[in-house]
Design a protein around this motif. Structure first.
Motif, PDB file in Angstrom:
ATOM      1  N   PHE A  63       0.892  -1.204  -0.256  1.00 32.01           N
ATOM      2  CA  PHE A  63       0.060   0.135  -0.006  1.00 32.01           C
ATOM      3  C   PHE A  63       0.840   1.378   0.033  1.00 32.01           C
ATOM      4  CE2 PHE A  63      -2.383   3.313   2.452  1.00 32.01           C
ATOM      5  CZ  PHE A  63      -3.290   3.587   1.473  1.00 32.01           C
ATOM      6  N   LYS A  78      -2.476  -1.747  -3.219  1.00 29.65           N
ATOM      7  CA  LYS A  78      -3.477  -0.338  -3.113  1.00 29.65           C
ATOM      8  C   LYS A  78      -2.402   0.672  -3.349  1.00 29.65           C
ATOM      9  CE  LYS A  78      -6.690  -2.255   0.116  1.00 29.65           C
ATOM     10  NZ  LYS A  78      -7.168  -2.301   1.141  1.00 29.65           N
ATOM     11  N   ASN A  96      -6.329  -1.625  -6.266  1.00 25.55           N
ATOM     12  CA  ASN A  96      -7.273  -0.824  -6.004  1.00 25.55           C
ATOM     13  C   ASN A  96      -6.478   0.701  -6.106  1.00 25.55           C
ATOM     14  OD1 ASN A  96      -8.946   0.976  -4.642  1.00 25.55           O
ATOM     15  ND2 ASN A  96      -9.671  -0.610  -3.272  1.00 25.55           N
TER      16      ASN A  96
END
Length: 141
Positions: A63, A78, A96
């Motif tokens: 992320f 992400k 994402n």
């Protein structure tokens, strides 16, 4: 005591034989600014800025919240923030993405979540050239 003269000379001259891959491992968090010429793989969390002349890979568990400037990128995890990729951005089905993106070329697999504004550098250059040509022909007419 056991120094290799050729490796030491390469280090001093700034020349290396191979490009290094830097890793932020799973269950690791990094907050701050990173600048490098090498590739990066993010399997943990990065909050901040990453600037590299290499490739950035965000793993499935990775992320990044912040800014990325890179030559190429592949995202499986992400990302949230501003993303600027000079060449190819590949977004995998598990990705994402949210934020603002500027790319040279874009590849998105079915299943990816893509909630971002996106501009393609090549398309902008062609559009500007077309507009300049139209304006020049209007002035001469």
């Amino acid at each position: 005591m056991f120094k290799n003269k050729t490796n030491n000379q390469e280090y001093k001259s700034g020349k290396s034989r191979t490009m290094e891959r830097n890793v932020i491992a799973k269950n690791s968090t990094f907050v701050g600014e990173i600048t490098s010429d090498g590739d990066f793989r993010i399997d943990g969390i990065l909050e901040g800025t990453l600037k590299t002349k290499g490739k950035v890979i965000i793993g499935v568990d990775g992320f990044i919240k912040g800014t990325i400037e890179a030559t190429n990128a592949e995202i499986e995890g992400k990302f949230s923030g501003q993303l600027s990729i000079a060449n190819i951005l590949t977004i995998k089905a598990t990705a994402n993405i949210s934020g603002d993106i500027v790319v040279g070329k874009l590849s998105i697999e079915p299943g990816a979540t893509f909630n971002a504004s996106c501009a393609m550098k090549g398309a902008l250059k062609e559009l500007n050239k077309t507009n300049e040509t139209k304006q020049a022909s209007e002035k001469t007419a």
